[in-house]
Every structure is written in structure tokens, then in C-alpha cells.
Scaffold this active site. Sequence first.
Site, short mmCIF file in Angstrom:
data_model
loop_
_atom_site.label_atom_id
_atom_site.label_comp_id
_atom_site.label_asym_id
_atom_site.label_seq_id
_atom_site.Cartn_x
_atom_site.Cartn_y
_atom_site.Cartn_z
N GLY A 151 38.85 46.94 36.38
CA GLY A 151 39.25 47.19 37.76
C GLY A 151 39.42 45.90 38.53
N ASP A 152 40.17 45.98 39.60
CA ASP A 152 40.30 44.85 40.50
C ASP A 152 40.42 45.38 41.92
OD1 ASP A 152 40.50 41.87 40.63
OD2 ASP A 152 42.34 42.36 41.70
N THR A 153 39.80 44.68 42.85
CA THR A 153 39.81 45.08 44.26
C THR A 153 40.38 43.95 45.09
OG1 THR A 153 37.82 46.42 43.90
CG2 THR A 153 38.40 45.91 46.19
N ALA A 185 42.76 48.72 41.84
CA ALA A 185 43.54 49.00 40.63
C ALA A 185 42.59 49.21 39.47
CB ALA A 185 44.50 47.86 40.32
#
Length: 210
Positions: free
Chosen positions: A85-87, A122
Amino acid sequence: MTHGDNRDGPGRETRSSGPLVLASASPRRVDLLAQIGLVPDAIDPADLDETPAADELPRPYAERVARAKALAVAPRHPGAWVLAGDTVVARGRRILPKAEDAKTAKTCLEMLSGARHRVIGAIALVTPEGRLIERSVVSQVAFKRLSAAEIAEYLAGDEWRGKAGGYAIQGRAAAFVRWLEGSHSNVVGLPLFETNALLAGTGYRPGRDG
């Protein structure tokens, strides 16, 4: 896609073959997964250059980084579900950095003060068969206008450190939020509904010991 209600009930204790690997060292993501009964069998963060490309927009950037993390880690864990994930916190088209020092955090908070911003989450999943599946989620957050004293008091703590946009909504910065539209867990670090649905839809079932 099926949603993750199959985790409810004591009789559902089987899991499709293969472990769950989290391609992240974020303790927030580990804690968030635990909220919905998911405990990674391994934590194996990817070592990537996460610098945005010139003129890269926030959502494509978040999607690219999550995808790159999953694809980098998956070859090390054949037969596993690899979740990454990426924020990203964005004000307009601008990607705000992860605050590693108080000066950066102060700049971010001043930009967010009295304004609306987006938090893009994401997620990317590589299945045991090697299939890549991706989702992204956008939450809208509006901050109240922050005084210099409020910013200074917040920076006196350290919960901002390493956080995208220089704040942690699960901490004292919750008092800055006038309203939030969309996934709260996404703002913390992982959109749980979408993550749960993605895993369930690919056949993953959490195992239970004992």
C-alpha cells in the site's frame, strides 16, 4: 468481487493455500489489518526510491508506488499473497512529503490549515498465481484554521514524524478535522473495506491458530 463477510463466524477457519505477506514496515498498516482479523505471515518491506517523477500527479504516483512495492517483494515469496500500500496526502496537484523533521511538518500543516485536501490510498496485491490486482481510494479531509500556537503544540510531540502531510488523524490531529468524506482507515494508512474485498475476491481466507 466478493466482499469480506466470509471472515465472520467460528466455522470459517480454512484458508486458500499460501501465506499473506505485507510489503510494508508501517506499524499502522499492521494494526489496521489486525482490526479486521488479518495478521500477515511475514512483513517484508520493499526498498524503493519513492521520489515522485516530475509533474507526476498524486493518484498515479500512489498507484505506481504501491504497484512497485508489490512487484518488488512478490518474487521473494512464491505462492504467497503479497499486499502493498501507499498513502499520499495532496493539496490540489501537489504531493505533500512525509515529514521527517519539524520544519517539513510545519510547512505541511500551514498548507493544510483552513483548507481541504485529499488522501489517496493505493493498494496492490500479487496473488499466488502471480496476478496483479490494484485499487485506489480517495478520502477528502478539511482542516480547521490552525493557529501558530496549535501548530507549535502539535509539533512538540512526535506523532507527525514519518507521516504523509505531517499529521496522524488517529492521534491529536483528529481535533483539526472539520469534516471527512470517505474512508477513515484510508487516512490512517490503509483502506480496510477495499483491502478486505480485494483479498476475499481472490480467494484468500485468514487462517486461525488453535
